[in-house]
Scaffold this motif. Structure first.
Motif, mmCIF file in Angstrom:
data_model
loop_
_atom_site.group_PDB
_atom_site.id
_atom_site.type_symbol
_atom_site.label_atom_id
_atom_site.label_comp_id
_atom_site.label_asym_id
_atom_site.label_seq_id
_atom_site.Cartn_x
_atom_site.Cartn_y
_atom_site.Cartn_z
ATOM 1 N N ALA A 105 0.817 -1.214 0.000
ATOM 2 C CA ALA A 105 0.000 0.000 0.000
ATOM 3 C C ALA A 105 0.850 1.262 0.000
ATOM 4 N N SER A 106 2.130 1.144 -0.417
ATOM 5 C CA SER A 106 3.001 2.306 -0.407
ATOM 6 C C SER A 106 2.508 3.336 -1.416
ATOM 7 N N GLY A 107 2.806 4.606 -1.097
ATOM 8 C CA GLY A 107 2.343 5.684 -1.957
ATOM 9 C C GLY A 107 0.937 6.114 -1.584
ATOM 10 N N PRO A 108 0.526 7.287 -2.071
ATOM 11 C CA PRO A 108 -0.802 7.799 -1.715
ATOM 12 C C PRO A 108 -1.914 7.043 -2.426
ATOM 13 N N THR A 109 -3.084 7.111 -1.858
ATOM 14 C CA THR A 109 -4.294 6.598 -2.510
ATOM 15 C C THR A 109 -5.139 7.794 -2.919
ATOM 16 N N CYS A 110 -5.481 7.861 -4.194
ATOM 17 C CA CYS A 110 -6.224 9.003 -4.711
ATOM 18 C C CYS A 110 -7.687 8.619 -4.940
ATOM 19 N N THR A 111 -8.568 9.586 -4.749
ATOM 20 C CA THR A 111 -9.996 9.360 -4.947
ATOM 21 C C THR A 111 -10.501 10.252 -6.077
ATOM 22 N N TYR A 112 -11.101 9.625 -7.075
ATOM 23 C CA TYR A 112 -11.686 10.355 -8.198
ATOM 24 C C TYR A 112 -13.174 9.987 -8.264
ATOM 25 N N GLN A 113 -14.017 10.999 -8.150
ATOM 26 C CA GLN A 113 -15.462 10.754 -8.129
ATOM 27 C C GLN A 113 -16.064 10.946 -9.521
ATOM 28 N N LYS A 114 -17.055 10.134 -9.813
ATOM 29 C CA LYS A 114 -17.727 10.236 -11.103
ATOM 30 C C LYS A 114 -18.409 11.598 -11.223
ATOM 31 N N ALA A 115 -18.233 12.221 -12.375
ATOM 32 C CA ALA A 115 -18.853 13.525 -12.608
ATOM 33 C C ALA A 115 -20.331 13.345 -12.935
#
Length: 267
Positions: free
Chosen positions: A69-79
């Protein structure tokens, strides 16, 4: 009737038998206690061994999980429809995001080549999104639809529809806000456009061609990189002004983007 000597002998013999029985009983108790003690000791050894194995295994699992799980986790929401027009090319990856170093973006435009960095260390999710869109040729054959020349000094690009209303099929939040920088947006800054909604960053970005006074634009927009080549080209476009009389509109000199490329992420 026994004599006194005989009575004494019998009493002594009785006492000796009692003492022998007591000694034998004491020996048996000691043997039992020794056996119980050995059993308890063995049990403690077994329990300790199990505890050690379990904990060592747990640490290994924990380390493996941490590495995975190294590194950031990004969240992208459906438009949704409220965000404007959408050009759907999918969504960026959300894990194992590069979060060190920079990448170089090269825009080939009608006024010349403009290069800028993507700051993966400080804006990993934004850099990840831009690199994804560039890889999908999202920005190819688009135009920079907006220029401001009064108070705020930017050239805004990145709308696939060229009118400021469009973006990808997802939105995400801000990061790397320049709250400790004065002015927050000096010349050469690459920052992401957004609406007043918290989760509204998409594909549109702006190039700052002149320091923006802090009172004109607060530190509310993600800084994702810095121009390394071609800022003078943007300055020349700004010098020619914008359509209309408000100092905010379509640039009189069109800036059409032919292609956009990004250098590979460092391994």
């Amino acid at each position: 009737m026994p004599t006194k000597d005989r009575q004494r002998q019998l009493a002594r013999a009785k006492l000796e038998r009692q003492m022998a029985r007591r000694a034998a009983a004491a020996k048996r108790r000691r043997q039992t206690q020794a056996a119980v003690g050995a059993g308890i000791a063995l049990l403690l050894v077994v329990v300790g061994a199990v505890f050690l194995v379990v904990n060592l295994s747990g640490d290994d699992d924990k380390d493996t999980t941490t590495e995975a799980a190294s590194g950031p986790t990004c969240t992208y929401q459906k438009a949704d429809s409220s965000t404007g027009k959408v050009k759907d090319v999918g969504q960026p990856p959300t894990s194992n995001i590069p979060d060190t170093g920079t990448r170089t973006v090269t825009m080939t435009t009608s006024v010349g080549a403009i290069q800028f960095t993507l700051d993966q260390a400080n804006a990993p999710c934004t850099s990840n999104s831009l690199a994804f869109l560039i890889g999908k040729k999202f920005y190819d054959k688009t135009s920079c639809h907006r220029m401001t020349t009064s108070g705020i000094f930017v050239l805004q690009c990145g709308d696939p529809f060229g009118d400021g209303t469009g973006g990808p099929a997802y939105r995400y939040g801000t990061e790397n806000l320049p709250t400790n920088q004065h002015p927050p947006y000096p010349a050469g800054t690459i920052a992401m456009a957004k609406s007043s909604e918290e989760i509204s960053v998409g594909s549109q970005f702006f190039i700052v061609y002149k320091d923006i006074p802090e009172e004109a634009l607060g530190a509310e927009y993600t800084v994702v990189g810095k121009v390394t080549k071609g800022l003078d080209l943007v300055e020349k476009v700004a010098a020619k002004g914008v359509e209309g009389s408000t100092g905010d509109g379509k640039p009189k000199q069109a800036v059409n983007i032919t292609t956009v490329t990004v250098s590979p992420a460092a391994s």
